[in-house]
Scaffold this motif. Sequence first.
Motif, PDB file in Angstrom:
ATOM      1  N   ARG A  14       0.483  -1.538   0.392  1.00 17.51           N
ATOM      2  CA  ARG A  14      -0.080   0.073  -0.024  1.00 17.51           C
ATOM      3  C   ARG A  14       0.703   1.668   0.362  1.00 17.51           C
ATOM      4  O   ARG A  14       2.145   1.377   0.426  1.00 17.51           O
ATOM      5  CB  ARG A  14      -0.769   0.014   1.642  1.00 17.51           C
ATOM      6  CG  ARG A  14      -1.962  -1.353   0.728  1.00 17.51           C
ATOM      7  CD  ARG A  14      -3.147  -0.896   1.867  1.00 17.51           C
ATOM      8  NE  ARG A  14      -3.797  -1.878   2.061  1.00 17.51           N
ATOM      9  CZ  ARG A  14      -4.728  -1.952   1.097  1.00 17.51           C
ATOM     10  NH1 ARG A  14      -5.412  -0.144   1.456  1.00 17.51           N
ATOM     11  NH2 ARG A  14      -6.083  -2.815   1.676  1.00 17.51           N
ATOM     12  N   SER A  15       0.217   2.597  -0.366  1.00 20.14           N
ATOM     13  CA  SER A  15       0.953   3.461  -0.652  1.00 20.14           C
ATOM     14  C   SER A  15       0.815   4.284   0.901  1.00 20.14           C
ATOM     15  O   SER A  15       0.227   4.050   1.771  1.00 20.14           O
ATOM     16  CB  SER A  15       0.445   4.195  -1.762  1.00 20.14           C
ATOM     17  OG  SER A  15       0.663   5.332  -1.321  1.00 20.14           O
ATOM     18  N   THR A  16       1.858   5.530   1.682  1.00 22.23           N
ATOM     19  CA  THR A  16       1.746   5.901   2.497  1.00 22.23           C
ATOM     20  C   THR A  16       0.746   6.851   2.162  1.00 22.23           C
ATOM     21  O   THR A  16      -0.048   7.958   3.286  1.00 22.23           O
ATOM     22  CB  THR A  16       2.450   6.237   3.331  1.00 22.23           C
ATOM     23  OG1 THR A  16       3.601   7.005   2.199  1.00 22.23           O
ATOM     24  CG2 THR A  16       3.474   4.865   3.354  1.00 22.23           C
ATOM     25  N   GLY A  22     -10.212   4.227   5.575  1.00 18.40           N
ATOM     26  CA  GLY A  22     -10.098   5.284   5.991  1.00 18.40           C
ATOM     27  C   GLY A  22      -9.112   5.804   7.017  1.00 18.40           C
ATOM     28  O   GLY A  22      -9.191   6.794   8.016  1.00 18.40           O
ATOM     29  N   TYR A  23      -8.277   5.305   7.239  1.00 22.69           N
ATOM     30  CA  TYR A  23      -6.906   5.405   7.332  1.00 22.69           C
ATOM     31  C   TYR A  23      -5.929   6.383   7.166  1.00 22.69           C
ATOM     32  O   TYR A  23      -6.037   6.762   6.361  1.00 22.69           O
ATOM     33  CB  TYR A  23      -6.427   4.080   7.765  1.00 22.69           C
ATOM     34  CG  TYR A  23      -6.764   2.687   7.949  1.00 22.69           C
ATOM     35  CD1 TYR A  23      -7.997   2.689   8.673  1.00 22.69           C
ATOM     36  CD2 TYR A  23      -6.830   1.662   7.503  1.00 22.69           C
ATOM     37  CE1 TYR A  23      -9.035   1.726   9.497  1.00 22.69           C
ATOM     38  CE2 TYR A  23      -7.506   0.137   8.424  1.00 22.69           C
ATOM     39  CZ  TYR A  23      -8.368   0.666   9.047  1.00 22.69           C
ATOM     40  OH  TYR A  23      -9.270  -0.503   9.698  1.00 22.69           O
ATOM     41  N   ASN A  40      -9.591   8.664  14.532  1.00 24.68           N
ATOM     42  CA  ASN A  40      -9.110   8.199  15.724  1.00 24.68           C
ATOM     43  C   ASN A  40      -8.337   8.895  16.206  1.00 24.68           C
ATOM     44  O   ASN A  40      -7.575   8.930  17.664  1.00 24.68           O
ATOM     45  CB  ASN A  40     -10.519   8.100  16.275  1.00 24.68           C
ATOM     46  CG  ASN A  40     -11.710   8.365  16.535  1.00 24.68           C
ATOM     47  OD1 ASN A  40     -12.545   9.100  16.059  1.00 24.68           O
ATOM     48  ND2 ASN A  40     -12.701   7.235  16.649  1.00 24.68           N
ATOM     49  N   GLY A  41      -7.504   8.387  15.533  1.00 25.61           N
ATOM     50  CA  GLY A  41      -5.135   7.981  16.722  1.00 25.61           C
ATOM     51  C   GLY A  41      -5.243   6.754  16.907  1.00 25.61           C
ATOM     52  O   GLY A  41      -5.097   6.874  17.036  1.00 25.61           O
ATOM     53  N   VAL A  66      -1.810  -2.692  -3.904  1.00 22.91           N
ATOM     54  CA  VAL A  66      -3.222  -2.422  -3.659  1.00 22.91           C
ATOM     55  C   VAL A  66      -3.983  -1.007  -3.795  1.00 22.91           C
ATOM     56  O   VAL A  66      -2.846  -0.033  -3.421  1.00 22.91           O
ATOM     57  CB  VAL A  66      -4.053  -3.020  -2.975  1.00 22.91           C
ATOM     58  CG1 VAL A  66      -3.017  -4.392  -3.621  1.00 22.91           C
ATOM     59  CG2 VAL A  66      -3.102  -3.041  -2.084  1.00 22.91           C
ATOM     60  N   PRO A  67      -4.595  -0.289  -4.384  1.00 21.66           N
ATOM     61  CA  PRO A  67      -4.899   0.737  -4.622  1.00 21.66           C
ATOM     62  C   PRO A  67      -6.316   1.452  -2.891  1.00 21.66           C
ATOM     63  O   PRO A  67      -6.271   0.267  -2.557  1.00 21.66           O
ATOM     64  CB  PRO A  67      -6.443   1.151  -5.671  1.00 21.66           C
ATOM     65  CG  PRO A  67      -6.541  -0.346  -6.061  1.00 21.66           C
ATOM     66  CD  PRO A  67      -5.517  -0.587  -5.403  1.00 21.66           C
ATOM     67  N   GLY A  68      -5.502   2.270  -2.849  1.00 21.89           N
ATOM     68  CA  GLY A  68      -6.830   2.882  -1.116  1.00 21.89           C
ATOM     69  C   GLY A  68      -8.044   2.406  -0.940  1.00 21.89           C
ATOM     70  O   GLY A  68      -8.815   2.036  -0.037  1.00 21.89           O
ATOM     71  N   SER A  69      -8.395   2.024  -2.407  1.00 22.94           N
ATOM     72  CA  SER A  69      -9.786   1.806  -2.339  1.00 22.94           C
ATOM     73  C   SER A  69     -10.100  -0.300  -2.180  1.00 22.94           C
ATOM     74  O   SER A  69     -11.346  -0.860  -1.993  1.00 22.94           O
ATOM     75  CB  SER A  69     -11.163   1.383  -3.833  1.00 22.94           C
ATOM     76  OG  SER A  69     -10.093   0.891  -4.859  1.00 22.94           O
TER      77      SER A  69
END
Length: 79
Positions: A14-16, A22-23, A40-41, A66-69
């Motif tokens: 994953r990309s940062t 939602g992260y 919420n952290g 993978v994409p964020g989706s």
Amino acid sequence: MSAGFFVDWNGDLRSTDEPGGGYHCDVDLPARYVAILSKNGALIHEATFYKTEADLEKAGIKAKLVPGSHPWAAPKDGF
């Protein structure tokens, strides 16, 4: 935030910049550490930071980007 990559708990890359779910990511460059946090952290996942795809290859990682989706987990996993 620093652009780069990490491996999630499913073994996907994953990309940062766009981890999905939602992260968001908190990156510590000197430590090569990525904290993946909820809205919420809350700490959701910890990973090693890789700046480039060449860094991933050097580490022997052959994960699929993978994409964020792309979901982090399925509803059957409790998420």
